[in-house]
Design a protein around this motif. Structure first.
Motif, PDB file in Angstrom:
ATOM      1  N   CYS A 170       0.140  11.212   7.004  1.00 10.39           N
ATOM      2  CA  CYS A 170      -0.718  10.219   6.350  1.00 10.39           C
ATOM      3  C   CYS A 170       0.036   8.946   6.023  1.00 10.39           C
ATOM      4  O   CYS A 170      -0.495   7.851   6.175  1.00 10.39           O
ATOM      5  N   ARG A 171       1.236   9.118   5.520  1.00 12.43           N
ATOM      6  CA  ARG A 171       2.055   7.966   5.129  1.00 12.43           C
ATOM      7  C   ARG A 171       3.520   8.285   5.379  1.00 12.43           C
ATOM      8  O   ARG A 171       3.956   9.410   5.192  1.00 12.43           O
ATOM      9  N   CYS A 184       7.207  10.863   2.858  1.00 13.57           N
ATOM     10  CA  CYS A 184       6.074  11.064   3.753  1.00 13.57           C
ATOM     11  C   CYS A 184       5.030  11.887   3.032  1.00 13.57           C
ATOM     12  O   CYS A 184       5.344  12.622   2.095  1.00 13.57           O
ATOM     13  N   SER A 238       3.301  15.444  -0.585  1.00 15.66           N
ATOM     14  CA  SER A 238       4.318  14.420  -0.314  1.00 15.66           C
ATOM     15  C   SER A 238       5.717  15.011  -0.424  1.00 15.66           C
ATOM     16  O   SER A 238       5.971  15.907  -1.232  1.00 15.66           O
ATOM     17  N   GLY A 262       7.172   6.025   4.589  1.00 18.66           N
ATOM     18  CA  GLY A 262       7.812   4.793   4.153  1.00 18.66           C
ATOM     19  C   GLY A 262       9.311   4.995   4.023  1.00 18.66           C
ATOM     20  O   GLY A 262       9.757   6.048   3.573  1.00 18.66           O
ATOM     21  N   ASP A 320       0.825  -1.211   0.000  1.00 12.99           N
ATOM     22  CA  ASP A 320       0.000   0.000   0.000  1.00 12.99           C
ATOM     23  C   ASP A 320       0.859   1.261   0.000  1.00 12.99           C
ATOM     24  O   ASP A 320       0.591   2.202  -0.751  1.00 12.99           O
ATOM     25  N   LEU A 321       1.897   1.301   0.837  1.00  6.04           N
ATOM     26  CA  LEU A 321       2.773   2.478   0.883  1.00  6.04           C
ATOM     27  C   LEU A 321       3.518   2.657  -0.444  1.00  6.04           C
ATOM     28  O   LEU A 321       3.661   3.774  -0.938  1.00  6.04           O
ATOM     29  N   PHE A 344       1.069   3.962  -3.111  1.00  4.58           N
ATOM     30  CA  PHE A 344       0.716   5.377  -2.946  1.00  4.58           C
ATOM     31  C   PHE A 344       1.779   6.282  -3.559  1.00  4.58           C
ATOM     32  O   PHE A 344       1.460   7.152  -4.370  1.00  4.58           O
TER      33      PHE A 344
END
Length: 187
Positions: free
Chosen positions: A110-111, A68, A52, A113, A32-33, A36
């Motif tokens: 939110c994310r 991120c 991002s 990785g 998923d990461l 995205f």
């Protein structure tokens, strides 16, 4: 407390992504990461849903070590099981009675990785520190908290980076709602 600047640890820099510098290759081990950042981040940016950032090599910006995504958020009464728990939270944060609002401004991580090639080098912590600095020290808008819906296996990382649990338990069995109080930073 912030660790050293990302530049002091590595020959890296953090860049804001846009259509001219989209990420072409990235693998953090989470489908998923990866999806995205490789396929959906630019659409989120285009529609102003999230911004991002990538942590890249100073000499080769195509080498992405981490990324991120950030969006606006709030800490609100609806994040707690009841009004009593929310009132306890406000009191713990030191809000005076005159500042007892129904919600407080936050930014959502939110994310986040980290590429498999960079794991174990504290790059994730450096990126989190960069975000804390962006909103805590260089506070360009009113923003009190940094929030994250942490995957359960990432909770120890966020605890190590001084995040707290928003409440005693979450209804989502896969994530925990956590926060960092940006007032903890000293400018």
């Amino acid at each position: 407390m912030l660790s050293k600047s990302i530049k002091e640890f590595f020959p890296l820099k953090i860049v804001r992504l846009d259509s001219t510098n989209a990420v072409k290759q990235f693998d953090c081990g989470d489908k998923d990461l990866n999806d995205f950042i490789l396929n959906r981040a630019s659409a989120f940016q285009k529609h102003r849903l999230a911004v991002s950032y990538a942590c890249v090599d100073v000499d080769d910006a195509s080498k992405v070590y981490a990324y991120c995504s950030l969006a606006n958020d709030k800490v609100a009464i609806t994040d707690f099981k009841d009004k009593t728990e929310f009132n306890r939270f406000r009191k713990e944060q030191g809000f005076p009675n005159s500042k007892r609002l129904k919600s407080y401004p936050a930014v959502k991580l939110c994310r986040l990785g980290v590429d498999n090639t960079a794991k174990g080098r504290q790059i994730g912590t450096a990126v989190v520190d960069y975000i804390k600095s962006m909103f805590g020290i260089e506070n360009k808008t009113g923003c009190r908290f940094l929030t994250v819906d942490a995957y359960l296996d990432a909770v120890p990382f966020y605890v190590k980076n001084e995040f707290n649990f928003m409440n005693a338990e979450d209804s989502d069995p896969h994530t925990r709602l956590m926060y960092y109080d940006l007032m903890e930073l000293k400018s």
